[in-house]
Design an enzyme around this catalytic site. Structure first.
Site, short mmCIF file in Angstrom:
data_model
loop_
_atom_site.label_atom_id
_atom_site.label_comp_id
_atom_site.label_asym_id
_atom_site.label_seq_id
_atom_site.Cartn_x
_atom_site.Cartn_y
_atom_site.Cartn_z
N ASN A 237 4.92 16.60 -13.84
CA ASN A 237 4.14 17.58 -14.18
C ASN A 237 3.81 17.65 -15.76
O ASN A 237 4.10 18.59 -16.26
CB ASN A 237 4.49 18.84 -13.50
CG ASN A 237 3.38 19.86 -13.06
OD1 ASN A 237 2.21 19.56 -13.48
ND2 ASN A 237 3.69 20.73 -12.43
N ARG B 183 -22.23 3.74 -50.86
CA ARG B 183 -21.91 4.99 -51.76
C ARG B 183 -21.29 5.99 -51.01
O ARG B 183 -20.40 6.72 -51.28
CB ARG B 183 -23.25 5.58 -52.01
CG ARG B 183 -23.13 6.74 -53.29
CD ARG B 183 -24.37 7.15 -53.55
NE ARG B 183 -25.61 6.54 -52.90
CZ ARG B 183 -26.88 7.26 -52.74
NH1 ARG B 183 -26.72 8.50 -52.90
NH2 ARG B 183 -27.99 6.61 -52.36
N HIS C 139 2.38 10.83 -4.56
CA HIS C 139 1.58 10.94 -5.71
C HIS C 139 1.57 9.53 -6.50
O HIS C 139 0.75 9.41 -7.63
CB HIS C 139 2.09 12.07 -6.49
CG HIS C 139 1.82 13.45 -6.12
ND1 HIS C 139 1.93 13.86 -4.89
CD2 HIS C 139 1.58 14.38 -6.90
CE1 HIS C 139 1.49 15.03 -4.68
NE2 HIS C 139 1.25 15.51 -5.96
N TYR D 140 7.68 28.69 -5.83
CA TYR D 140 6.89 27.52 -5.62
C TYR D 140 7.55 26.23 -6.34
O TYR D 140 8.17 26.32 -7.28
CB TYR D 140 5.33 27.68 -6.70
CG TYR D 140 4.75 26.37 -6.88
CD1 TYR D 140 3.97 25.80 -5.75
CD2 TYR D 140 4.73 25.65 -8.11
CE1 TYR D 140 3.08 24.84 -6.00
CE2 TYR D 140 4.12 24.64 -8.18
CZ TYR D 140 3.30 24.08 -7.16
OH TYR D 140 2.42 22.96 -7.16
N GLY E 2 0.29 22.18 -4.84
CA GLY E 2 -1.13 22.43 -5.05
C GLY E 2 -1.53 23.33 -3.81
O GLY E 2 -1.21 24.28 -3.52
#
Length: 515
Positions: free
Chosen positions: A199, A288, A86, A56, A63
């Site tokens: 990535n 306060r 991309h 891969y 993807g």
């Protein structure tokens, strides 16, 4: 350019280095250790690329398209295409400091030796940063899973000599022209390199690091403005005593109370009552409980800083090259850890803005301000004073509450359901930046009101630290009490004063370092 140099090694980086590069234009150099690690990891990738078995990111699609094996003749095109396809961002340009942080943090992961990128590519990334070339990155495009894909792709596109970038002169030009002008040769990506440049969680992490730096100053500022409001309202500082905070030992609460007490030391207003008033045992919650609210936010910052430090030490990529030579797929690019704290910080910022606005409103209301004129006006009725400044502050707080709705609680599936759960961390970071800008303005309005109110307490002497803050604010061009005038310039100047850290710097001249 600032000649400070940040050396990138294999073991991550620090928040200070990120800010030095992003905001201070520090130069970046790769250590020899990093270059050696890059070379070793590349040997592993080259060996896998030569084998027939698909790996891969090296010899497959990406993807949902990871089932296709890609032959040797198409692999350079594969890596080039992932960057081009991309780089699909839309919307306004992202700020220069965010893009520089994004680029630097990606270089940090590349230099870890776990990505398989060649040393030459890493050197080119450093060269682009050092040349002051900033790729054009757009607001929309990241889901915060598989990293900040579109923003990182626009940066990788510039490395390839494509797309647009901003030069050191601020002019946007074709990236190829800017690279050529600085003697930088565009990179030709090889196996895995396109994927490795895209990535990571670098965008959301860079924005988290800068948000933490900004909020650290703003929380100290809020302690000072709360103290000024308490003083202007003739409140009591007894609630700030350390023994009261020791029995509820949240560290942030103790620090906030100590800061307020230091600012109020020597005040002639604290505990002073109007002639027609009974002594006040207790102030309103917004006064306060200031240390409790600011303290909880401080502790939130501490948690977020821990997450950021872990992420700064991480190598986020998929697949990764392990030290034993294996290349393994993983899910470390998921932005959930960063997204959660980005959202948490937006919640804390909204609450800090909310309590500051309530103190401002109290200063302007003659029924609750213990003797101050309505809206701190010079001649109430003829003058409206700061009435509409509080409207502006309320509008800012209202938006901060909307921005506190978590982005990370949402997820939208992508990539044909392969990437079916995403973090939305980039969106969390973007809205936090807006919230921080709003918080700065909210505290500027409280500062403006509280300093005016103190000056309207004629015959009473404020604390030395308060006087130092008032003097510095007036020296910055923010006027004091008087008839109505065009208010926006004063508020803008107060905003700039807060943004520059002027409140903290002025107070610390008297108190010493605040916690």
């Amino acid at each position: 350019m600032d000649m400070h140099t940040v050396v990138v090694g294999t073991s991550g980086t620090t928040a200070a280095d990120v800010i030095a590069v992003a905001r201070g234009n520090a130069r970046v150099e790769l250590s020899q250790e990093a270059l050696d690690a890059l070379a070793r990891a590349r040997e592993v990738v080259d060996a896998l690329a030569a084998k027939p078995e698909p790996v891969y990111g090296v010899s497959t699609g990406f993807g949902a398209l990871a089932t296709r094996h890609i032959g040797q003749d198409l692999r350079a095109r594969l890596q080039r295409n992932i960057v081009r396809s991309h780089a699909a961002g839309m919307g306004p340009r992202v700020e220069r400091e965010v893009v520089r942080a994004l680029m630097f943090l990606r270089l940090k992961t590349v230099a870890s030796g776990h990505t398989g990128v060649r040393p030459h590519v890493a050197r080119t990334m450093a060269d682009v940063l050092n040349a002051g070339i900033t790729p054009v990155v757009h607001e929309y495009g990241s889901l915060g899973c598989s990293g900040d894909l579109a923003p990182l792709s626009h940066c990788a596109l510039a490395l390839m000599g494509e797309g647009d970038a901003e030069g050191p002169d601020g002019e946007v030009r074709p990236a190829a022209e800017l690279l050529a002008a600085h003697g930088i040769t565009p990179v030709e990506l090889r196996e895995k390199e396109g994927l490795a440049l895209l990535n990571g969680t670098d965008g959301m992490l860079g924005m988290l690091v800068m948000a933490l730096a900004d909020l650290e100053t703003l929380y100290k500022t809020a302690d000072v403005t709360a103290a000024l409001s308490l003083e202007a309202l003739l409140g009591t500082d007894r609630v700030l005593r350390p023994e009261l905070h020791a029995i509820r030992p949240h560290p942030g609460q103790g620090a906030a109370a100590a800061n307020m007490l230091a600012v109020l030391d020597g005040s002639g207003l604290v505990g002073h009552y109007q002639a027609d008033e009974a002594p006040r045992v207790q102030d309103a919650y917004s006064v306060r409980c200031a240390p409790q609210v600011a303290g909880a936010g401080r502790d939130t910052l501490a948690h977020a800083r821990t997450v950021a430090e872990r992420e700064l030490a991480a190598a986020v990529d998929n697949p990764v090259v392990l030290s034993d030579g294996r290349v393994e797929s993983n899910g470390n690019f998921h932005g959930a850890p960063v997204a959660y704290v980005l959202d948490f910080l937006a919640v804390a910022a909204a609450d800090l803005g909310s309590i500051a606005e309530r103190r401002t409103d109290r200063l302007l209301d003659k029924n609750r301000s213990h003797g101050l004129p309505p809206f701190l006006a010079d001649d109430a009725g003829v003058d409206s004073g700061l009435m509409i400044a509080q409207y502006t502050q309320a509008a800012l707080v209202s938006e901060m509450k909307r921005l506190a709705v978590p982005a990370s609680a949402d997820s939208i599936p992508s990539s044909a359901m392969q990437e079916d759960h995403v973090s939305m961390g980039w969106s969390a970071a973007r809205k936090l930046r807006t919230a921080i800008g709003n918080l700065n303005r909210v505290l500027a309005v409280e500062l403006y009101a509280a300093t005016r109110a103190i000056e309207l307490r004629h015959g009473l002497t404020p604390a030395p630290a308060s006087r130092a803050v008032i003097h510095a604010l007036r020296a910055a061009g923010v006027e004091g009490p008087g008839p109505d005038r065009f208010l926006a310039p004063d508020l803008e100047a107060a905003d700039a004063f807060v943004r520059a850290g002027g409140v903290v710097a002025a107070a610390e001249q008297v108190t010493g370092p605040l916690a």
